[in-house]
Design an enzyme around this catalytic site. Structure first.
Site, short mmCIF file in Angstrom:
data_model
loop_
_atom_site.label_atom_id
_atom_site.label_comp_id
_atom_site.label_asym_id
_atom_site.label_seq_id
_atom_site.Cartn_x
_atom_site.Cartn_y
_atom_site.Cartn_z
N CYS A 77 0.99 -1.00 -0.31
CA CYS A 77 -0.15 0.06 0.29
C CYS A 77 1.00 1.39 -0.09
O CYS A 77 1.83 1.26 0.24
CB CYS A 77 -1.15 0.12 1.17
SG CYS A 77 -1.76 1.43 1.42
N CYS A 80 1.04 4.73 3.55
CA CYS A 80 1.69 4.79 4.99
C CYS A 80 3.37 4.48 4.45
O CYS A 80 3.40 3.37 4.68
CB CYS A 80 1.53 4.21 6.28
SG CYS A 80 0.21 4.78 6.51
N CYS A 170 -7.17 -1.07 8.64
CA CYS A 170 -6.04 0.23 8.22
C CYS A 170 -5.43 0.78 9.48
O CYS A 170 -5.69 1.24 10.48
CB CYS A 170 -6.27 1.26 7.71
SG CYS A 170 -5.34 2.49 7.11
N TYR A 335 -7.75 32.25 3.31
CA TYR A 335 -8.02 30.30 2.80
C TYR A 335 -8.45 29.40 3.41
O TYR A 335 -8.08 28.76 4.17
CB TYR A 335 -6.27 30.27 2.74
CG TYR A 335 -5.86 30.08 1.65
CD1 TYR A 335 -5.75 29.87 -0.10
CD2 TYR A 335 -4.54 31.34 1.57
CE1 TYR A 335 -5.50 30.61 -1.20
CE2 TYR A 335 -3.74 31.78 0.18
CZ TYR A 335 -4.16 31.34 -1.24
OH TYR A 335 -3.34 32.10 -1.40
N ASP A 403 -3.84 30.12 5.94
CA ASP A 403 -3.94 28.47 5.71
C ASP A 403 -3.92 28.12 4.24
O ASP A 403 -4.96 27.58 4.17
CB ASP A 403 -4.96 27.95 6.46
CG ASP A 403 -4.90 26.43 6.80
OD1 ASP A 403 -3.73 25.78 6.48
OD2 ASP A 403 -6.01 26.11 7.34
N CYS A 430 0.84 23.34 5.10
CA CYS A 430 0.89 21.43 5.59
C CYS A 430 2.66 21.77 4.11
O CYS A 430 2.62 20.39 3.45
CB CYS A 430 -0.42 21.09 4.52
SG CYS A 430 -0.96 21.45 3.00
#
Length: 479
Positions: A77, A80, A170, A335, A403, A430
């Site tokens: 996957c 992660c 998960c 934002y 943001d 981010c």
């Protein structure tokens, strides 16, 4: 350096996709499967002008942060990418990423980046799951009808592919996501529901999205379809109810989760966009509610909401601290999305003005203000770089909160913020690279970085949130 050559490489850094980074004669080598602190025997698999890629043949010395992945799908996957690194190592690495990019791109060398704020329990933290659905192989039975010869897959994409890894469990999703994915899988195979094929645009069921409100226990299931309805919808709802009701009870012996909303989202467009414009409520309510601190937020199928509610409060508390509000300030929340940050600050400010380009988000923001009885917050639909100089040219803002999405702030927006001339700027990012780029522009405009705080919103992944507080420099300290 040539293909197939083998080198002994010390891993000194990592990329956000989870690959280790070392150097050979000054050239960066990206090594899949290696982590910081490993000393590995590496075979070169690709050579470019400025970098190379390699694979681990053997680990000569393992990093002190290397652990066995707890997830059985870690090798397949793409969700992660840091499962082989302990949590302490992840937090330290993310602090380093922020520090490196602020220094290298932003020119910030005189401010300490604080240790990353992590979670006590860095699992089961996601309140939103997006499951692509992939069909099994269809064959005709003796009656000439199509039947699934292979079960459908509901899970996550393999890295750099559109092949779905079927994940029954998960480590980072809330329990309702797993339960509802299993219910949908059973429904698809039981009712022989066709699954969308992006190659030819045929098939019905595209995605399953599950939203779980941690504070209230309310759960929303969204079925994205390439059509207008599902057959035997009552059977789907029955299976979903059974799945949620079968989940473990809370410590008081009461249900922890409640299926409150089942929604059909209609998306007949080809392409990678997950949600279509139209939503139809099949059962329950069209929205669910969650709570952060003293505030209640209404969550619709298409509304944005932070996916880690535990760390969301940590993040917002730090924003309030950096804003240093006394009750007399006018705050511009740019934002702003559905208004969560501004509304969280509203009780400590005189006035909140939020700007957001997505109309649906602005509607949600104003509705969330009404729900919480907040009368000093207003939200405007439009691009911040256009709204600020036109509609808000006479507003004197004391604090500006930024943001932006991962691409960072629009250049015209940064220019508009500098013209507003606030006392403080609180930037929530981010992406450390675009943050550093924008910080440099604001620094050249007369602001200096005073505080830097990384927050781990996405354990086990290569993402880090960063909050920066900037204040206006005196003329002698202007960069």
């Amino acid at each position: 350096m040539k293909l197939g050559e083998v080198y002994k490489i010390e891993i000194i850094d990592m990329g956000m996709e989870g690959e280790g980074i070392g150097k050979v004669d000054g050239m960066a080598v990206f090594v899949e499967g290696a982590i910081v602190g490993d000393l590995a025997e590496v075979e070169i698999t690709q050579v470019k002008k400025s970098f190379a890629r390699g694979k681990v043949l053997s680990l000569i010395q393992k990093s002190e942060h290397r652990i066995l992945p707890q997830c059985s799908y870690a090798e397949e996957c793409g969700g992660c990418t840091f499962q082989s690194m302990d949590y302490e190592g992840q937090l330290s690495l993310k602090q380093k990423w922020v520090s490196d990019r602020l220094q290298r791109i932003g020119g910030v060398t005189d401010v300490e980046v604080k240790p990353t704020l992590g979670m006590n329990e860095p699992y089961r933290y996601r309140n939103k799951a997006q499951f692509p659905i992939q069909a099994g192989r269809l064959v005709k039975n003796h009656e000439g009808k199509l039947r699934n010869n292979k079960p459908c897959s509901i899970g996550f994409y393999k890295p750099k592919t559109h092949d779905v890894v079927h994940c029954e469990h998960c480590m980072i999703q809330a329990e309702p996501a797993e339960a509802l994915a299993a219910a949908v899988k059973k429904y698809v195979e039981e009712q022989t529901v066709s699954v969308y094929d992006p190659k030819n645009g045929m098939g019905l069921l595209r995605h399953l999205i599950v939203k779980s409100a941690f504070a209230t226990g309310e759960v929303m299931a969204i079925l994205v379809v390439n059509g207008s309805h599902l057959k035997k919808e009552e059977r789907l709802i029955e299976l979903m109810d059974e799945a949620i009701n079968a989940l473990p009870l809370n410590e008081s012996g009461e249900p922890r989760w409640y299926l409150e909303s089942v929604v059909l989202n209609i998306n007949k467009n080809k392409g990678s966009q997950i949600l279509g414009k139209e939503c139809v409520t099949l059962a329950g309510k069209p929205t669910i509610t969650d709570q952060v601190g003293d505030l209640v937020f209404e969550i619709s199928p298409k509304s944005f909401y932070q996916v880690n509610p535990v760390q969301m409060k940590v993040l917002y508390d730090k924003v309030v601290e950096f804003a240093a509000l006394t009750g007399e300030e006018t705050v511009l929340d740019l934002y702003c999305g559905v208004g969560t940050i501004g509304l969280y600050c509203a009780s400590k400010a005189k006035r909140i003005i939020g700007i957001e380009s997505e109309k649906a988000a602005v509607i949600d923001a104003n509705r969330n203000a009404v729900i919480n009885g907040i009368v000093n917050a207003e939200y405007i639909c439009g691009k911040s770089e256009e709204v600020l100089p036109k509609r808000l040219k006479d507003v004197k803002a004391d604090v500006v909160i930024l943001d932006p999405p991962r691409v960072g702030c629009h250049a015209e927006l940064l220019e508009a913020v500098l013209k507003v001339d606030p006392k403080r700027i609180v930037y929530v990012s981010c992406d450390p690279a675009t943050l550093a780029r924008d910080i440099k522009v604001l620094g050249e405009g007369g602001y200096s970085v005073k505080e830097v705080q990384p927050v781990d919103m996405f354990p086990s992944t290569g993402h880090v949130e960063t909050i920066i507080m900037m204040t206006k420099c005196g003329s002698e300290g202007k960069k």
